[in-house]
Design an enzyme around this catalytic site. Structure first.
Site, short mmCIF file in Angstrom:
data_model
loop_
_atom_site.label_atom_id
_atom_site.label_comp_id
_atom_site.label_asym_id
_atom_site.label_seq_id
_atom_site.Cartn_x
_atom_site.Cartn_y
_atom_site.Cartn_z
N SER A 118 0.84 -1.20 0.00
CA SER A 118 0.00 0.00 0.00
C SER A 118 0.88 1.26 0.00
CB SER A 118 -0.96 -0.05 1.19
OG SER A 118 -1.98 0.92 1.08
N ASP A 156 -10.36 -4.44 -4.78
CA ASP A 156 -9.77 -3.42 -3.92
C ASP A 156 -10.61 -2.14 -4.00
OD1 ASP A 156 -8.16 -1.52 -2.65
OD2 ASP A 156 -6.30 -2.42 -3.38
N HIS A 206 -8.18 -5.02 -0.54
CA HIS A 206 -6.93 -4.29 -0.30
C HIS A 206 -5.99 -5.08 0.62
CE1 HIS A 206 -4.53 -0.68 -0.63
NE2 HIS A 206 -4.35 -0.66 0.67
#
Length: 209
Positions: free
Chosen positions: A106, A156, A187
């Site tokens: 991320s 996601d 995610h």
């Protein structure tokens, strides 16, 4: 003064010879401990270098500022990328490391992507988990076949698939050898992510042997 003092970090020396070290870059709210178990799982015996991001968002560590969800402060991103790249170079000298493979999740994957574009000489490759394109107008870079794995989640809610695809296109255009995989997940990371990363790293090691 320790040259590495600006970044709180963890370092675990390699216990197996010949493996590229991993630069572990956590997501928002993580710290230098977060990805150590992941690193040990996907690259047993590799050296692990894991810094904590120096930006805080509502008390949560990040590697650079954002203006809104998915909207980055690109000036801060550029400055923080160079700071992190300088830290990696210092750490390599202090710990006697070859160029690492970045393994980012991320926010950490996004600054790893930025480092590929701004300071490609610092990394020998990258694994970008749930990454998005870090720059609206990517800088030119010469990646000369540098290996990159991008793993996206098709469900996601944070990163549109086209954005991850644009990142892959940018890196391919800069000369990287990119493998972009999309998993039927969101995610967060899954066991399938771990398997993909472990296999990709093993293939890189076999090619380098």
């Amino acid at each position: 003064m320790n040259a590495l003092e600006p970044f709180i970090h963890r370092f675990e020396p390699a216990t197996a010879p010949g493996l590229a070290p991993l630069l572990l870059l956590h997501g928002t709210g993580g710290d230098e401990n977060d990805l150590l178990p992941l690193g040990r799982t996907v690259a047993p015996g590799a050296g692990l270098l894991s810094p904590r991001g120096r930006t805080l968002e509502a008390g949560m560590p990040r590697f650079f500022r954002r203006l809104a969800e998915g909207v980055f402060d690109e000036d801060d991103l550029t400055r923080r990328t160079h700071e992190l790249a300088d830290f990696v170079e210092q750490a390599r000298a202090q710990y006697g490391l070859p160029a690492p493979i970045a393994l980012g999740f991320s926010n950490g994957a996004n600054i790893a992507a930025a480092m590929l574009l701004l300071r490609p000489e610092v990394l020998s490759g990258a694994v970008l988990l749930r990454a998005m394109s870090p720059f609206t107008k990517p800088p030119g870079a010469a990646l000369d076949g540098k290996p990159v794995l991008i793993v996206s989640g098709s469900f996601d809610p944070i990163i549109p698939e086209e954005n991850a695809a644009r990142l892959a296109e940018t890196l391919v255009g800069a000369g990287a050898s990119v493998e972009h995989r999309s998993l039927p997940t969101g995610h967060g990371l899954s066991q399938a992510d771990l398997g993909l990363v472990r296999d990709w790293l093993a293939r890189r090691q076999a090619l380098a042997a």
